[in-house]
Write a protein that holds these residues in place. Structure first.
Motif, PDB file in Angstrom:
ATOM      1  N   ILE A 178      -2.182  -2.910   3.842  1.00 40.42           N
ATOM      2  CA  ILE A 178      -3.180  -1.848   3.854  1.00 40.42           C
ATOM      3  C   ILE A 178      -3.407  -1.434   5.305  1.00 40.42           C
ATOM      4  CG2 ILE A 178      -5.599  -1.309   3.365  1.00 40.42           C
ATOM      5  CD1 ILE A 178      -5.418  -3.369   1.074  1.00 40.42           C
ATOM      6  N   PRO A 179      -3.363  -0.133   5.615  1.00 43.69           N
ATOM      7  CA  PRO A 179      -3.585   0.293   6.995  1.00 43.69           C
ATOM      8  C   PRO A 179      -4.891  -0.281   7.549  1.00 43.69           C
ATOM      9  CG  PRO A 179      -2.802   2.130   5.706  1.00 43.69           C
ATOM     10  CD  PRO A 179      -3.077   1.009   4.743  1.00 43.69           C
ATOM     11  N   SER A 180      -4.819  -0.700   8.815  1.00 44.06           N
ATOM     12  CA  SER A 180      -5.967  -1.333   9.452  1.00 44.06           C
ATOM     13  C   SER A 180      -6.069  -0.894  10.908  1.00 44.06           C
ATOM     14  CB  SER A 180      -5.829  -2.860   9.363  1.00 44.06           C
ATOM     15  OG  SER A 180      -4.662  -3.278  10.033  1.00 44.06           O
ATOM     16  N   VAL A 181      -7.161  -1.247  11.515  1.00 47.08           N
ATOM     17  CA  VAL A 181      -7.429  -0.894  12.907  1.00 47.08           C
ATOM     18  C   VAL A 181      -6.765  -1.894  13.837  1.00 47.08           C
ATOM     19  CG1 VAL A 181      -9.277  -0.667  14.623  1.00 47.08           C
ATOM     20  CG2 VAL A 181      -9.609   0.188  12.304  1.00 47.08           C
ATOM     21  N   GLY A 182      -6.186  -1.387  14.923  1.00 48.37           N
ATOM     22  CA  GLY A 182      -5.731  -2.244  16.014  1.00 48.37           C
ATOM     23  C   GLY A 182      -4.247  -2.451  16.131  1.00 48.37           C
ATOM     24  N   ASP A 183      -3.602  -2.996  15.114  1.00 53.79           N
ATOM     25  CA  ASP A 183      -2.184  -3.336  15.213  1.00 53.79           C
ATOM     26  C   ASP A 183      -1.307  -2.143  14.855  1.00 53.79           C
ATOM     27  OD1 ASP A 183      -2.751  -6.003  15.852  1.00 53.79           O
ATOM     28  OD2 ASP A 183      -2.823  -6.581  13.742  1.00 53.79           O
ATOM     29  N   PHE A 184      -0.054  -2.173  15.360  1.00 54.36           N
ATOM     30  CA  PHE A 184       0.909  -1.174  14.918  1.00 54.36           C
ATOM     31  C   PHE A 184       1.182  -1.423  13.440  1.00 54.36           C
ATOM     32  CE2 PHE A 184       1.789  -0.844  19.451  1.00 54.36           C
ATOM     33  CZ  PHE A 184       1.833   0.532  19.588  1.00 54.36           C
ATOM     34  N   PHE A 220      -1.662  13.414   3.828  1.00 58.21           N
ATOM     35  CA  PHE A 220      -2.327  12.275   3.192  1.00 58.21           C
ATOM     36  C   PHE A 220      -3.683  12.048   3.842  1.00 58.21           C
ATOM     37  CE2 PHE A 220       2.205  11.578   2.626  1.00 58.21           C
ATOM     38  CZ  PHE A 220       2.287  11.248   1.291  1.00 58.21           C
ATOM     39  N   ASP A 221      -4.714  11.923   3.035  1.00 63.56           N
ATOM     40  CA  ASP A 221      -6.055  11.604   3.509  1.00 63.56           C
ATOM     41  C   ASP A 221      -6.439  10.242   2.924  1.00 63.56           C
ATOM     42  OD1 ASP A 221      -6.708  14.985   2.942  1.00 63.56           O
ATOM     43  OD2 ASP A 221      -6.753  14.074   4.932  1.00 63.56           O
ATOM     44  N   PHE A 222      -6.948   9.350   3.780  1.00 60.76           N
ATOM     45  CA  PHE A 222      -7.351   8.016   3.338  1.00 60.76           C
ATOM     46  C   PHE A 222      -8.387   7.459   4.299  1.00 60.76           C
ATOM     47  CE2 PHE A 222      -3.593   7.783   5.936  1.00 60.76           C
ATOM     48  CZ  PHE A 222      -3.859   6.756   6.824  1.00 60.76           C
ATOM     49  N   THR A 223      -9.016   6.397   3.896  1.00 59.83           N
ATOM     50  CA  THR A 223     -10.056   5.770   4.712  1.00 59.83           C
ATOM     51  C   THR A 223      -9.670   4.332   5.030  1.00 59.83           C
ATOM     52  OG1 THR A 223     -11.739   7.134   3.646  1.00 59.83           O
ATOM     53  CG2 THR A 223     -12.521   5.164   4.776  1.00 59.83           C
ATOM     54  N   ILE A 224      -9.891   3.970   6.279  1.00 59.00           N
ATOM     55  CA  ILE A 224      -9.657   2.594   6.726  1.00 59.00           C
ATOM     56  C   ILE A 224     -11.005   1.920   6.847  1.00 59.00           C
ATOM     57  CG2 ILE A 224      -8.879   1.151   8.642  1.00 59.00           C
ATOM     58  CD1 ILE A 224      -6.723   3.205   9.177  1.00 59.00           C
ATOM     59  N   ALA A 241       6.662  13.112  -1.303  1.00 60.73           N
ATOM     60  CA  ALA A 241       6.752  12.038  -0.318  1.00 60.73           C
ATOM     61  C   ALA A 241       5.900  10.862  -0.763  1.00 60.73           C
ATOM     62  CB  ALA A 241       6.298  12.532   1.050  1.00 60.73           C
ATOM     63  N   ASN A 242       6.409   9.677  -0.500  1.00 60.98           N
ATOM     64  CA  ASN A 242       5.671   8.448  -0.730  1.00 60.98           C
ATOM     65  C   ASN A 242       5.480   7.794   0.634  1.00 60.98           C
ATOM     66  OD1 ASN A 242       5.877   5.271  -1.134  1.00 60.98           O
ATOM     67  ND2 ASN A 242       4.840   6.172  -2.894  1.00 60.98           N
ATOM     68  N   PHE A 243       4.238   7.776   1.092  1.00 64.83           N
ATOM     69  CA  PHE A 243       3.856   7.149   2.363  1.00 64.83           C
ATOM     70  C   PHE A 243       3.470   5.721   2.020  1.00 64.83           C
ATOM     71  CE2 PHE A 243       0.143   7.137   5.628  1.00 64.83           C
ATOM     72  CZ  PHE A 243       0.908   6.488   6.575  1.00 64.83           C
ATOM     73  N   TRP A 296       0.851  -1.187   0.000  1.00 60.68           N
ATOM     74  CA  TRP A 296       0.000   0.000   0.000  1.00 60.68           C
ATOM     75  C   TRP A 296       0.881   1.229   0.000  1.00 60.68           C
ATOM     76  CZ3 TRP A 296      -0.581   4.195   3.239  1.00 60.68           C
ATOM     77  CH2 TRP A 296      -1.752   4.949   3.096  1.00 60.68           C
ATOM     78  N   SER A 297       0.564   2.207  -0.854  1.00 60.95           N
ATOM     79  CA  SER A 297       1.333   3.446  -0.837  1.00 60.95           C
ATOM     80  C   SER A 297       0.524   4.583  -1.446  1.00 60.95           C
ATOM     81  CB  SER A 297       2.655   3.292  -1.596  1.00 60.95           C
ATOM     82  OG  SER A 297       2.432   3.166  -2.974  1.00 60.95           O
ATOM     83  N   MET A 298       0.914   5.794  -1.051  1.00 62.14           N
ATOM     84  CA  MET A 298       0.331   7.022  -1.583  1.00 62.14           C
ATOM     85  C   MET A 298       1.474   8.006  -1.784  1.00 62.14           C
ATOM     86  SD  MET A 298      -2.949   7.596   0.944  1.00 62.14           S
ATOM     87  CE  MET A 298      -3.798   8.763  -0.118  1.00 62.14           C
ATOM     88  N   SER A 299       1.449   8.763  -2.877  1.00 60.69           N
ATOM     89  CA  SER A 299       2.453   9.793  -3.123  1.00 60.69           C
ATOM     90  C   SER A 299       1.779  11.149  -3.167  1.00 60.69           C
ATOM     91  CB  SER A 299       3.187   9.540  -4.438  1.00 60.69           C
ATOM     92  OG  SER A 299       3.996   8.397  -4.321  1.00 60.69           O
ATOM     93  N   GLN A 300       2.497  12.150  -2.688  1.00 59.41           N
ATOM     94  CA  GLN A 300       1.936  13.493  -2.615  1.00 59.41           C
ATOM     95  C   GLN A 300       3.070  14.508  -2.663  1.00 59.41           C
ATOM     96  OE1 GLN A 300      -1.405  14.089  -2.331  1.00 59.41           O
ATOM     97  NE2 GLN A 300      -1.147  16.273  -2.281  1.00 59.41           N
ATOM     98  N   VAL A 301       2.861  15.603  -3.351  1.00 59.76           N
ATOM     99  CA  VAL A 301       3.799  16.720  -3.349  1.00 59.76           C
ATOM    100  C   VAL A 301       3.441  17.604  -2.170  1.00 59.76           C
ATOM    101  CG1 VAL A 301       4.585  18.748  -4.633  1.00 59.76           C
ATOM    102  CG2 VAL A 301       4.126  16.606  -5.831  1.00 59.76           C
TER     103      VAL A 301
END
Length: 166
Positions: free
Chosen positions: A79-85, A162-166, A72-74, A59-64
């Motif tokens: 895929i980001p998820s709830v609970g774990d580091f 970066f804006d995204f939805t989990i 930056a490439n985050f 999973w990645s996102m790039s943004q100026v």
């Protein structure tokens, strides 16, 4: 027999409340990204000359950045998820070249809920050119998240959001 069921339900309710309280760290509710922009330019002599190492992730996102200074490439191993580091990193470049030795701060949260990140993640440099590791990043619930990075390098500063939805 009814007392056994009541006791079991009480224990389960206690555990649920314990986890709910633990996932809502009120100390981080005031940690929000500063969205002000800076317009200083980074001298080309301060930019590293080796190319950034390609990152293989799920999973990645790039943004100026807001000032257009850095890209930056985050990226995360999953895929980001709830609970774990989360196992994530940030690759920072300027004009396609990696940015070495940047000081990077991370902040974020859920705008709709009015709270910050449930943890206080830290950014560490890695051996790879322009690559930084994010330690301690966790998300406490599904929904719309914002994660922002303030990047300071060579007497210049920029923010990447970066804006995204989990």
């Amino acid at each position: 027999m009814a007392n056994v069921y009541i006791s079991a339900i009480s224990v389960m309710l206690f555990i649920f409340v314990l986890f709910a309280v633990a996932s809502c760290d009120s100390a981080s509710h005031n940690n929000h990204v500063d969205h002000s922009a800076h317009s200083a330019q980074m001298p080309q002599s301060q930019v590293a000359s080796t190319k950034a190492v390609p990152v293989s992730t799920s999973w990645s996102m790039s943004q100026v950045g807001r000032s257009g200074l850095f890209k930056a490439n985050f990226h995360c191993d999953a895929i980001p998820s709830v609970g774990d580091f989360q196992s994530c990193g940030l690759t920072v470049t300027q004009s396609g070249e990696p940015v070495h030795g940047a000081k990077i701060a991370i902040d974020g949260g859920m705008k709709a809920h009015g709270h910050g990140l449930p943890t206080k993640p830290q950014i560490k440099s890695t051996a790879a050119a322009g690559e930084y590791q994010i330690e301690g990043l966790k998300f406490s619930m599904p929904g719309a998240w914002t994660v922002g990075f303030k990047i300071d390098a060579a007497d210049t500063s920029d923010q990447v959001i970066f804006d995204f939805t989990i």
